[in-house]
Design an enzyme around this catalytic site. Structure first.
Site, PDB file in Angstrom:
ATOM      1  CD  GLU A  42      -2.268   1.189   2.492  1.00  0.00           C
ATOM      2  OE1 GLU A  42      -3.915   2.257   3.006  1.00  0.00           O
ATOM      3  OE2 GLU A  42      -2.026   0.596   3.392  1.00  0.00           O
ATOM      4  CE  LYS A 116      -7.237   1.347   3.248  1.00  0.00           C
ATOM      5  NZ  LYS A 116      -6.106   1.657   4.219  1.00  0.00           N
ATOM      6  CB  CYS A 157      -3.909  -1.424   4.345  1.00  0.00           C
ATOM      7  SG  CYS A 157      -3.058  -1.488   6.175  1.00  0.00           S
TER       8      CYS A 157
END
Length: 278
Positions: A42, A116, A157
């Site tokens: 990330e 994300k 993440c």
């Protein structure tokens, strides 16, 4: 089918050009060692919690120098490159950024993008406070993409803590899950490995988790411990805290073998949710 995958464990800083050079070197090393694909963490291109300073480097997708270098490197070395994520300007909101993953094919073409979905808004006992939603616009769509004979499910993440996303990805055919990260040290020590292994076990898939590691220029520290986990939940690669390239051979036939032993996906059922309390 056996594939060789590479992970780039990085300590990205506040200069995208310097991070782009790291990506180039990692791709070259992975290709030299016979990897079919390399995964990066990330925030590969920029890790800077000073948002005013970061804003001077954040571009729209077409102008991002790290993405351009990743595409050139993929084409030069004829290797797949999975960029864990880049911070980019949102197209539809000039006041927001996006945290976006990319899958780049061996010709240098972008074949998949994922924004994300779950944004990291937490207060830790250490005093660390994170408000990702203050700067970033969350995504709204789960993404899978073919990579050779495999199907890759994309995530980033904090998504790791939300298993319904991975149910959607594996229902859509994913047999490898990419979970790039920049985990904090406290949450990494407590939850990183156990959550990664859970995601692998519950669906009988490979999990590939390339991570940021070490003390960064912006003052934060990340946990590292990039991993590859097989469909039974065994850790095939664990990179500790040192930056660099790690390699791991995986056999995609293991997915079918493990799923025949524990057919969790086949046994999934839809159900009614509990009613709201009176």
């Amino acid at each position: 089918m056996v594939s060789r995958i590479a992970l780039a464990q990085m300590c990205s800083g506040i200069d995208p050009d310097a991070n782009a050079r790291v990506i180039r070197d990692c791709v070259d090393e992975a290709a030299a060692q016979g990897a079919d694909i390399i995964f990066t963490p990330e925030m590969t291109g920029l890790l800077d919690r000073d948002r005013s300073r970061a804003a001077t480097h954040i571009r729209i997708e077409q102008d991002d120098p790290v993405l351009q270098e990743a595409q050139r490197s993929a084409a030069r070395q004829k290797i797949w490159v999975a960029i864990g994520s880049l911070a980019l300007k949102a197209v539809d909101d000039e006041n927001k950024w996006v945290n976006r993953s990319f899958l780049i094919d061996p010709l240098g073409n972008i074949v998949a993008r994922y924004d994300k979905i779950h944004l990291f808004d937490v207060d830790l006992e250490t005093g660390e406070k994170w408000r990702e939603s203050a700067a970033y616009q969350g995504g709204s769509k789960a993404i899978v993409a073919p990579v050779g004979q495999a199907t890759l499910g994309l995530s980033i993440c904090y998504d790791l803590r939300f298993p319904t996303l991975y149910t959607a990805l594996t229902d859509a055919g994913a047999d490898i899950l990419s979970i790039p990260a920049a985990f904090t040290v406290p949450t990494g020590k407590a939850h990183w490995e156990i959550l990664l292994r859970a995601r692998a076990i519950e669906a009988g898939v490979f999990v590939v988790a390339a991570a940021q590691s070490g003390a960064h220029q912006d003052g934060r520290a990340t946990y590292g411990h990039s991993m590859v986990i097989d469909p039974w939940g065994d850790v095939l690669l664990e990179m500790g805290t040192e930056t660099g390239v790690g390699l791991c051979d995986i056999d995609l036939n293991d997915v079918a073998k493990i799923r025949s032993r524990v057919p969790a996906i086949t046994n999934r059922r839809t159900f009614a949710f509990p009613k709201d309390p009176l």
